[in-house]
Write a protein that holds these residues in place. Structure first.
Motif, PDB file in Angstrom:
ATOM      1  N   HIS A  68       0.798  -1.264  -0.002  1.00 58.65           N
ATOM      2  CA  HIS A  68       0.076   0.073  -0.170  1.00 58.65           C
ATOM      3  C   HIS A  68       0.841   1.345   0.026  1.00 58.65           C
ATOM      4  N   GLU A  69       2.035   1.107   0.527  1.00 61.82           N
ATOM      5  CA  GLU A  69       2.719   2.438   0.890  1.00 61.82           C
ATOM      6  C   GLU A  69       3.451   2.736  -0.399  1.00 61.82           C
ATOM      7  N   LYS A  70       3.719   1.606  -1.290  1.00 65.60           N
ATOM      8  CA  LYS A  70       4.665   2.078  -2.562  1.00 65.60           C
ATOM      9  C   LYS A  70       3.497   2.521  -3.593  1.00 65.60           C
ATOM     10  N   VAL A  71       2.496   1.936  -3.532  1.00 63.72           N
ATOM     11  CA  VAL A  71       1.389   2.345  -4.571  1.00 63.72           C
ATOM     12  C   VAL A  71       0.953   3.710  -4.148  1.00 63.72           C
ATOM     13  N   LEU A  72       0.950   4.139  -3.207  1.00 58.78           N
ATOM     14  CA  LEU A  72       0.510   5.438  -2.929  1.00 58.78           C
ATOM     15  C   LEU A  72       1.683   6.283  -2.876  1.00 58.78           C
ATOM     16  N   GLU A  73       2.714   5.895  -2.680  1.00 55.77           N
ATOM     17  CA  GLU A  73       3.907   6.959  -2.775  1.00 55.77           C
ATOM     18  C   GLU A  73       4.121   7.261  -4.285  1.00 55.77           C
ATOM     19  N   ALA A  74       3.878   6.194  -5.039  1.00 54.15           N
ATOM     20  CA  ALA A  74       3.818   6.536  -6.504  1.00 54.15           C
ATOM     21  C   ALA A  74       2.907   7.322  -7.027  1.00 54.15           C
ATOM     22  N   TRP A  75       1.658   7.469  -6.299  1.00 55.24           N
ATOM     23  CA  TRP A  75       0.655   8.532  -6.904  1.00 55.24           C
ATOM     24  C   TRP A  75       1.201   9.767  -6.241  1.00 55.24           C
ATOM     25  N   TYR A  76       1.486   9.898  -5.080  1.00 52.22           N
ATOM     26  CA  TYR A  76       2.302  11.266  -4.745  1.00 52.22           C
ATOM     27  C   TYR A  76       3.385  11.928  -5.422  1.00 52.22           C
ATOM     28  N   MET A  77       4.241  10.849  -5.999  1.00 45.65           N
ATOM     29  CA  MET A  77       5.344  11.378  -6.810  1.00 45.65           C
ATOM     30  C   MET A  77       4.826  11.760  -8.175  1.00 45.65           C
ATOM     31  N   GLU A  78       3.925  10.964  -8.584  1.00 42.60           N
ATOM     32  CA  GLU A  78       3.188  11.623 -10.026  1.00 42.60           C
ATOM     33  C   GLU A  78       2.725  12.870 -10.040  1.00 42.60           C
ATOM     34  N   ARG A  79       1.772  13.185  -9.036  1.00 42.14           N
ATOM     35  CA  ARG A  79       1.090  14.152  -8.608  1.00 42.14           C
ATOM     36  C   ARG A  79       1.782  15.271  -8.319  1.00 42.14           C
ATOM     37  N   LYS A  80       2.869  15.180  -7.566  1.00 39.68           N
ATOM     38  CA  LYS A  80       3.652  16.355  -7.275  1.00 39.68           C
ATOM     39  C   LYS A  80       4.272  16.980  -8.506  1.00 39.68           C
ATOM     40  N   GLN A  81       4.531  16.066  -9.604  1.00 43.47           N
ATOM     41  CA  GLN A  81       5.089  16.773 -10.836  1.00 43.47           C
ATOM     42  C   GLN A  81       4.049  17.595 -11.288  1.00 43.47           C
ATOM     43  N   GLN A  82       2.638  17.196 -11.424  1.00 45.36           N
ATOM     44  CA  GLN A  82       1.531  17.926 -12.017  1.00 45.36           C
ATOM     45  C   GLN A  82       1.229  19.239 -11.161  1.00 45.36           C
ATOM     46  N   LEU A  83       1.488  18.883  -9.891  1.00 45.07           N
ATOM     47  CA  LEU A  83       1.229  20.096  -8.825  1.00 45.07           C
ATOM     48  C   LEU A  83       2.133  21.283  -9.260  1.00 45.07           C
ATOM     49  N   GLU A  84       3.414  20.948  -9.361  1.00 45.57           N
ATOM     50  CA  GLU A  84       4.427  21.985  -9.464  1.00 45.57           C
ATOM     51  C   GLU A  84       4.271  22.541 -10.931  1.00 45.57           C
ATOM     52  N   GLN A  85       3.632  22.003 -11.852  1.00 48.02           N
ATOM     53  CA  GLN A  85       3.485  22.563 -13.256  1.00 48.02           C
ATOM     54  C   GLN A  85       2.172  23.749 -13.112  1.00 48.02           C
ATOM     55  N   SER A  86       1.289  23.118 -12.337  1.00 41.43           N
ATOM     56  CA  SER A  86      -0.100  23.788 -12.044  1.00 41.43           C
ATOM     57  C   SER A  86       0.410  24.995 -11.261  1.00 41.43           C
ATOM     58  N   LEU A  87       1.054  24.899 -10.130  1.00 40.65           N
ATOM     59  CA  LEU A  87       1.598  26.036  -9.459  1.00 40.65           C
ATOM     60  C   LEU A  87       2.313  27.268 -10.112  1.00 40.65           C
ATOM     61  N   ALA A  88       3.140  26.808 -11.255  1.00 38.13           N
ATOM     62  CA  ALA A  88       3.770  27.839 -12.000  1.00 38.13           C
ATOM     63  C   ALA A  88       3.141  28.347 -12.822  1.00 38.13           C
ATOM     64  N   THR A  89       1.977  27.680 -13.335  1.00 37.10           N
ATOM     65  CA  THR A  89       1.009  28.485 -14.238  1.00 37.10           C
ATOM     66  C   THR A  89       0.208  29.324 -13.520  1.00 37.10           C
ATOM     67  N   THR A  90      -0.156  28.903 -12.302  1.00 33.45           N
ATOM     68  CA  THR A  90      -0.982  29.688 -11.449  1.00 33.45           C
ATOM     69  C   THR A  90      -0.444  31.215 -11.284  1.00 33.45           C
ATOM     70  N   ILE A  91       1.035  31.099 -10.763  1.00 33.98           N
ATOM     71  CA  ILE A  91       1.737  32.175 -10.300  1.00 33.98           C
ATOM     72  C   ILE A  91       2.041  32.948 -11.728  1.00 33.98           C
ATOM     73  N   GLU A  92       2.348  32.570 -12.454  1.00 38.16           N
ATOM     74  CA  GLU A  92       2.539  33.392 -13.958  1.00 38.16           C
ATOM     75  C   GLU A  92       1.184  34.112 -14.428  1.00 38.16           C
ATOM     76  N   ASN A  93      -0.014  33.256 -14.342  1.00 39.32           N
ATOM     77  CA  ASN A  93      -1.050  33.870 -14.735  1.00 39.32           C
ATOM     78  C   ASN A  93      -1.560  34.915 -13.650  1.00 39.32           C
TER      79      ASN A  93
END
Length: 278
Positions: A37-62
């Motif tokens: 369970h820990e590895k499956v959910l950790e992989a989810w977090y790592m993927e979403r962290k990449q998306q969140l960083e992109q979203s935050l960059a777009t939000t700040i720029e906008n």
């Protein structure tokens, strides 16, 4: 967040987390389940962290763009926007925003559920399609076809071919997919998508679809209440697949892996089993 980034991020979170929870909650005897369970959910977090960083960059720029207070910078901003409107290609790029940089692709780290060496981690483009065996068949989104409500497997197999002549051979290749994937992928749930826009054959099965055009979508019931599509490219999916015929897709519409041969498909099926069953 600005510009719809918050709700978009929420949908992505829900889609990427839901299938993992479904995987972890499957009715599998504890003695046979080796999933962490820990590895499956950790992989989810790592993927979403990449998306969140992109979203935050777009939000700040906008945010900086629309809340500027310096009169000189406001004038330059407005002048820039006016000039951009004069050049169609620049105007198009402005409307695309970050989409002009291409589709989302995750950077792989250990434990992430995709195979980068087989084009995994790429977001699968959604296009329009229609059945080839019915005259005036309804126009549908490929996502709705690939993940139709009656399908039960977590991962789905999409077969992408150029013409109807390739369908029979492709189906022979996947005929034993149930056995080699331990039924984690089922031939009865496979979707075949034909690139040829003129494809039609009443003899084809219900699981064979062809790409649809922007005009077909604009005249369909699916477009009622929606604006007509602009800059739609029906071949965008094929371009991103780079010639591969067999694409294993996760429920969050990211590619697990893609290949073009029977031998590679057998290898990928075993990798699917290893991930889904531990």
């Amino acid at each position: 967040m600005v510009g719809g980034q918050g709700i978009a991020s929420g949908f992505r979170d829900a889609a990427s987390l839901a299938w993992r929870l479904a995987l972890l909650c499957r009715d599998t005897p504890p003695s046979k389940s080796l999933l962490s369970h820990e590895k499956v959910l950790e992989a989810w977090y790592m993927e979403r962290k990449q998306q969140l960083e992109q979203s935050l960059a777009t939000t700040i720029e906008n945010g900086r763009f629309v809340t500027e207070g310096d009169p000189v910078k406001i004038f330059l901003r407005n002048l820039y926007l006016w000039l951009v409107q004069l050049v169609p290609s620049w105007r198009h790029d402005l409307r695309l925003g970050r989409r002009k940089e291409g589709l989302v692709r995750y950077k792989h780290s250990d434990g992430m559920p995709f195979l980068p060496e087989f084009n995994g981690g790429l977001s699968l483009p959604q296009v329009y399609c229609t059945a080839v065996n019915k005259a005036d068949a309804e126009i549908r989104f490929t996502d709705d076809v690939i993940f139709a409500a009656h399908k039960k497997c977590l991962f789905q197999l999409l077969v992408y071919v150029k013409t109807l002549d390739e369908v029979a051979d492709a189906k022979r290749v996947i005929s034993d997919i149930d056995d080699i994937s331990h039924s984690e992928i089922r031939a009865s749930e496979v979707t075949v998508l034909v690139e040829d826009l003129s494809s039609t054959s009443p003899e084809m099965d219900d699981d064979v679809f062809r790409l649809a055009t922007a005009d077909e979508f604009a005249q369909s019931l699916l477009c009622e209440g929606r604006p007509a599509p602009q800059y739609y490219d029906p071949y965008s999916l094929g371009k991103e697949l780079t010639g591969t015929r067999f694409i294993i897709v996760r429920p969050d519409r990211f590619i697990f892996a893609a290949c073009n041969s029977r031998e590679d498909l057998r290898q990928l099926a075993s990798r699917v089993v290893s991930f889904l069953q531990g």
